[in-house]
Structures are given as structure tokens and as C-alpha cells.
Design a protein around this motif. Structure first.
Motif, PDB file in Angstrom:
ATOM      1  N   LEU A  82     -33.986  34.128  -1.844  1.00 37.88           N
ATOM      2  CA  LEU A  82     -33.179  35.184  -2.456  1.00 37.88           C
ATOM      3  C   LEU A  82     -31.697  34.938  -2.193  1.00 37.88           C
ATOM      4  O   LEU A  82     -31.324  34.316  -1.210  1.00 37.88           O
ATOM      5  N   THR A  83     -30.870  35.467  -3.060  1.00 38.87           N
ATOM      6  CA  THR A  83     -29.440  35.516  -2.807  1.00 38.87           C
ATOM      7  C   THR A  83     -29.195  36.690  -1.871  1.00 38.87           C
ATOM      8  O   THR A  83     -29.713  37.789  -2.098  1.00 38.87           O
ATOM      9  N   HIS A  84     -28.429  36.464  -0.798  1.00 40.16           N
ATOM     10  CA  HIS A  84     -28.135  37.526   0.164  1.00 40.16           C
ATOM     11  C   HIS A  84     -26.646  37.831   0.162  1.00 40.16           C
ATOM     12  O   HIS A  84     -25.822  36.914   0.271  1.00 40.16           O
ATOM     13  N   ILE A  85     -26.323  39.102   0.040  1.00 40.27           N
ATOM     14  CA  ILE A  85     -24.944  39.554   0.089  1.00 40.27           C
ATOM     15  C   ILE A  85     -24.860  40.581   1.209  1.00 40.27           C
ATOM     16  O   ILE A  85     -25.595  41.571   1.209  1.00 40.27           O
ATOM     17  N   VAL A  86     -23.984  40.316   2.187  1.00 43.43           N
ATOM     18  CA  VAL A  86     -23.845  41.195   3.340  1.00 43.43           C
ATOM     19  C   VAL A  86     -22.535  41.963   3.222  1.00 43.43           C
ATOM     20  O   VAL A  86     -21.463  41.360   3.109  1.00 43.43           O
ATOM     21  N   ALA A  87     -22.632  43.289   3.253  1.00 39.37           N
ATOM     22  CA  ALA A  87     -21.453  44.145   3.205  1.00 39.37           C
ATOM     23  C   ALA A  87     -21.087  44.512   4.634  1.00 39.37           C
ATOM     24  O   ALA A  87     -21.815  45.237   5.304  1.00 39.37           O
ATOM     25  N   SER A  88     -19.977  43.958   5.114  1.00 35.79           N
ATOM     26  CA  SER A  88     -19.536  44.257   6.477  1.00 35.79           C
ATOM     27  C   SER A  88     -18.062  43.929   6.635  1.00 35.79           C
ATOM     28  O   SER A  88     -17.617  42.845   6.265  1.00 35.79           O
ATOM     29  N   SER A  89     -17.353  44.857   7.226  1.00 35.25           N
ATOM     30  CA  SER A  89     -15.937  44.608   7.520  1.00 35.25           C
ATOM     31  C   SER A  89     -15.760  44.044   8.922  1.00 35.25           C
ATOM     32  O   SER A  89     -14.655  43.658   9.302  1.00 35.25           O
ATOM     33  N   THR A  90     -16.839  43.976   9.698  1.00 27.77           N
ATOM     34  CA  THR A  90     -16.722  43.489  11.080  1.00 27.77           C
ATOM     35  C   THR A  90     -17.310  42.099  11.286  1.00 27.77           C
ATOM     36  O   THR A  90     -16.923  41.416  12.229  1.00 27.77           O
ATOM     37  N   LEU A  91     -18.247  41.679  10.443  1.00 23.75           N
ATOM     38  CA  LEU A  91     -18.803  40.331  10.574  1.00 23.75           C
ATOM     39  C   LEU A  91     -17.834  39.313   9.982  1.00 23.75           C
ATOM     40  O   LEU A  91     -17.040  39.634   9.097  1.00 23.75           O
ATOM     41  N   THR A  92     -17.936  38.085  10.450  1.00 24.69           N
ATOM     42  CA  THR A  92     -17.188  36.968   9.877  1.00 24.69           C
ATOM     43  C   THR A  92     -18.196  35.944   9.364  1.00 24.69           C
ATOM     44  O   THR A  92     -19.384  36.014   9.687  1.00 24.69           O
ATOM     45  N   GLN A  93     -17.734  34.991   8.609  1.00 23.10           N
ATOM     46  CA  GLN A  93     -18.619  33.955   8.068  1.00 23.10           C
ATOM     47  C   GLN A  93     -19.348  33.219   9.194  1.00 23.10           C
ATOM     48  O   GLN A  93     -20.494  32.835   9.043  1.00 23.10           O
ATOM     49  N   GLU A  94     -18.700  33.082  10.328  1.00 21.37           N
ATOM     50  CA  GLU A  94     -19.317  32.403  11.470  1.00 21.37           C
ATOM     51  C   GLU A  94     -20.486  33.196  12.053  1.00 21.37           C
ATOM     52  O   GLU A  94     -21.359  32.640  12.723  1.00 21.37           O
ATOM     53  N   ASP A  95     -20.519  34.506  11.828  1.00 24.87           N
ATOM     54  CA  ASP A  95     -21.602  35.355  12.323  1.00 24.87           C
ATOM     55  C   ASP A  95     -22.877  35.213  11.496  1.00 24.87           C
ATOM     56  O   ASP A  95     -23.940  35.653  11.926  1.00 24.87           O
ATOM     57  N   LEU A  96     -22.763  34.631  10.319  1.00 23.81           N
ATOM     58  CA  LEU A  96     -23.902  34.544   9.411  1.00 23.81           C
ATOM     59  C   LEU A  96     -24.798  33.367   9.783  1.00 23.81           C
ATOM     60  O   LEU A  96     -24.320  32.338  10.243  1.00 23.81           O
ATOM     61  N   THR A  97     -26.086  33.524   9.568  1.00 23.32           N
ATOM     62  CA  THR A  97     -27.048  32.507   9.979  1.00 23.32           C
ATOM     63  C   THR A  97     -27.258  31.422   8.934  1.00 23.32           C
ATOM     64  O   THR A  97     -27.930  30.441   9.210  1.00 23.32           O
ATOM     65  N   SER A  98     -26.704  31.594   7.760  1.00 24.01           N
ATOM     66  CA  SER A  98     -26.929  30.628   6.688  1.00 24.01           C
ATOM     67  C   SER A  98     -25.712  30.581   5.782  1.00 24.01           C
ATOM     68  O   SER A  98     -25.039  31.587   5.570  1.00 24.01           O
ATOM     69  N   ASP A  99     -25.463  29.413   5.213  1.00 24.18           N
ATOM     70  CA  ASP A  99     -24.360  29.304   4.257  1.00 24.18           C
ATOM     71  C   ASP A  99     -24.771  29.842   2.882  1.00 24.18           C
ATOM     72  O   ASP A  99     -23.964  29.908   1.974  1.00 24.18           O
ATOM     73  N   ARG A 100     -26.024  30.248   2.745  1.00 22.50           N
ATOM     74  CA  ARG A 100     -26.501  30.861   1.503  1.00 22.50           C
ATOM     75  C   ARG A 100     -26.182  32.350   1.447  1.00 22.50           C
ATOM     76  O   ARG A 100     -26.460  33.013   0.468  1.00 22.50           O
ATOM     77  N   VAL A 101     -25.613  32.892   2.518  1.00 22.48           N
ATOM     78  CA  VAL A 101     -25.299  34.314   2.607  1.00 22.48           C
ATOM     79  C   VAL A 101     -23.835  34.522   2.243  1.00 22.48           C
ATOM     80  O   VAL A 101     -22.958  33.825   2.750  1.00 22.48           O
ATOM     81  N   ARG A 102     -23.600  35.458   1.337  1.00 21.37           N
ATOM     82  CA  ARG A 102     -22.225  35.768   0.937  1.00 21.37           C
ATOM     83  C   ARG A 102     -21.780  37.042   1.645  1.00 21.37           C
ATOM     84  O   ARG A 102     -22.486  38.046   1.661  1.00 21.37           O
ATOM     85  N   LEU A 103     -20.617  37.004   2.242  1.00 22.79           N
ATOM     86  CA  LEU A 103     -20.061  38.137   2.967  1.00 22.79           C
ATOM     87  C   LEU A 103     -19.037  38.852   2.099  1.00 22.79           C
ATOM     88  O   LEU A 103     -18.156  38.234   1.515  1.00 22.79           O
ATOM     89  N   VAL A 104     -19.165  40.190   2.004  1.00 19.89           N
ATOM     90  CA  VAL A 104     -18.225  41.024   1.276  1.00 19.89           C
ATOM     91  C   VAL A 104     -17.712  42.060   2.269  1.00 19.89           C
ATOM     92  O   VAL A 104     -18.487  42.876   2.774  1.00 19.89           O
ATOM     93  N   ALA A 105     -16.423  42.011   2.551  1.00 18.25           N
ATOM     94  CA  ALA A 105     -15.849  42.885   3.578  1.00 18.25           C
ATOM     95  C   ALA A 105     -15.876  44.356   3.169  1.00 18.25           C
ATOM     96  O   ALA A 105     -16.144  45.229   3.989  1.00 18.25           O
ATOM     97  N   ASP A 106     -15.629  44.641   1.911  1.00 21.47           N
ATOM     98  CA  ASP A 106     -15.582  46.027   1.435  1.00 21.47           C
ATOM     99  C   ASP A 106     -16.317  46.088   0.104  1.00 21.47           C
ATOM    100  O   ASP A 106     -15.737  45.786  -0.943  1.00 21.47           O
TER     101      ASP A 106
END
Length: 187
Positions: A82-106
């Protein structure tokens, strides 16, 4: 173009976690877990908040302690596709377990609308805090509730207090452990 859904397990009195934050009482048994695996076929994208992402990151690799063997491996395989999108203003890309996860701060409603438009299937928003704005705005088309036969008396509500929803029952099922599955669609 995809559709937006919200799926959650909750107590009979409408909570996903009790007042102390515990949600282990909602863990699925083997029959309910198989149902989750089967329904994932329609899901292409998961939108998660920080806490839900941390919980579900377990599935980013082959389960080490898999009491249900092939079921857990199949869930992990489907989750990883699956495509994973994480909504978090406190996590950073380094906190993610996979490069397949997209981080959206807001994650705003416009962002969520764009994610749904670009999806090839169902977009499942996972976690009541992350889903609340979309629920209030009427963006969620499918609600899938797994009602666990437990009353916890307070905690994290499955739905926002000020939600005003007109729903139609699309499907239902009662599992052997007493969990009731209710699939509603927004009218």
C-alpha cells in the motif's frame, strides 16, 4: 480516482482506546484478522497519524512473532504494497521505517482531497484524530466499524463529538467472538 473510507475497531460505547490509552481489548481474533486481510484488496492508500503509524510500522517487515503464521505474513505483504501517507508535524523523514512512506507535516482537507483523487483505489484514513476533520467535512464515504463487545466508559472517541452524519447500512456481519462489523455509507 479513489474513495475515502474510515475503518476502526471500537467499544460498544464508541471508544477506540480506554481512558488510560489501552486498546489491546480490541485486538482481532483469527477470524476478524482474516476479514481485514480480505478487505485490504480494495485499499490502495493508507493515511495515518503519528501514533497509528508507529503502531502499524510493525508490518513493514516480515513478522517475527507470528502466532497465526501465514495470516500475519499475508497481512504484512498486503500492508507493504500500500501507499502510506503519515500526517505528523513532529516526525521527520528519518523517523520513518521505509522510503515508501510519505510524510505530510500538516494534512489539510485540500491535501486529502488530492490524495483521494490520485489514488487507484480506496484511501483508508486510519485513526480518529487524523480522520476527524474529513469526517466533519463529509469527505468520508465509507465507514467500517468493528464493534468489540466491551464497554470502557471513556477514552479516545471513534467519532468526533460534533460529527453530523446521515448513513446508510451497506453491509454487516457478526463474528464468532461477538465482534460486529458494520459498514455504513454516507448518503
Amino acid at each position: 480516482m479513489g474513495t475515502l473510507s474510515y475503518t476502526t475497531a471500537m467499544s460498544v460505547d464508541g471508544y477506540v482506546a480506554d481512558a488510560s490509552g489501552d486498546f489491546q481489548w480490541s485486538a482481532p481474533d483469527e477470524e476478524v484478522f482474516q476479514f481485514h486481510i480480505d478487505r485490504m484488496a480494495a485499499v490502495s492508500t493508507e493515511v495515518l497519524g503519528r501514533n497509528t503509524y508507529r503502531l502499524m510500522s510493525y508490518w513493514e517487515s516480515e513478522p517475527e512473532d507470528d502466532p497465526w503464521g501465514p495470516l500475519e505474513r499475508e497481512f504484512a505483504r498486503r500492508w507493504q504494497n500500500l501507499t502510506h501517507i503519515v500526517a505528523s508535524s513532529t516526525l521527520t523523514q528519518e523517523d520513518l521505517t521505509s522510503d515508501r512512506v510519505r510524510l505530510v507535516a500538516d494534512l489539510g482537507l485540500d491535501d486529502l482531497e488530492r490524495i483521494v483523487e490520485e489514488a487507484s483505489g480506496e484511501v483508508e484514513i486510519f485513526g480518529p484524530t487524523t480522520a476527524s476533520a474529513a469526517i466533519r467535512a463529509g469527505m468520508v464515504k465509507d465507514f467500517r466499524f468493528f464493534i468489540v463487545p466491551k464497554v470502557v466508559g471513556g477514552g479516545l472517541r471513534a467519532l468526533p463529538d460534533d460529527a453530523d452524519l446521515d448513513l446508510s447500512l451497506a453491509d454487516h456481519r457478526v463474528f464468532g467472538n461477538g465482534t460486529a462489523y458494520l459498514h455504513y455509507q454516507a448518503r
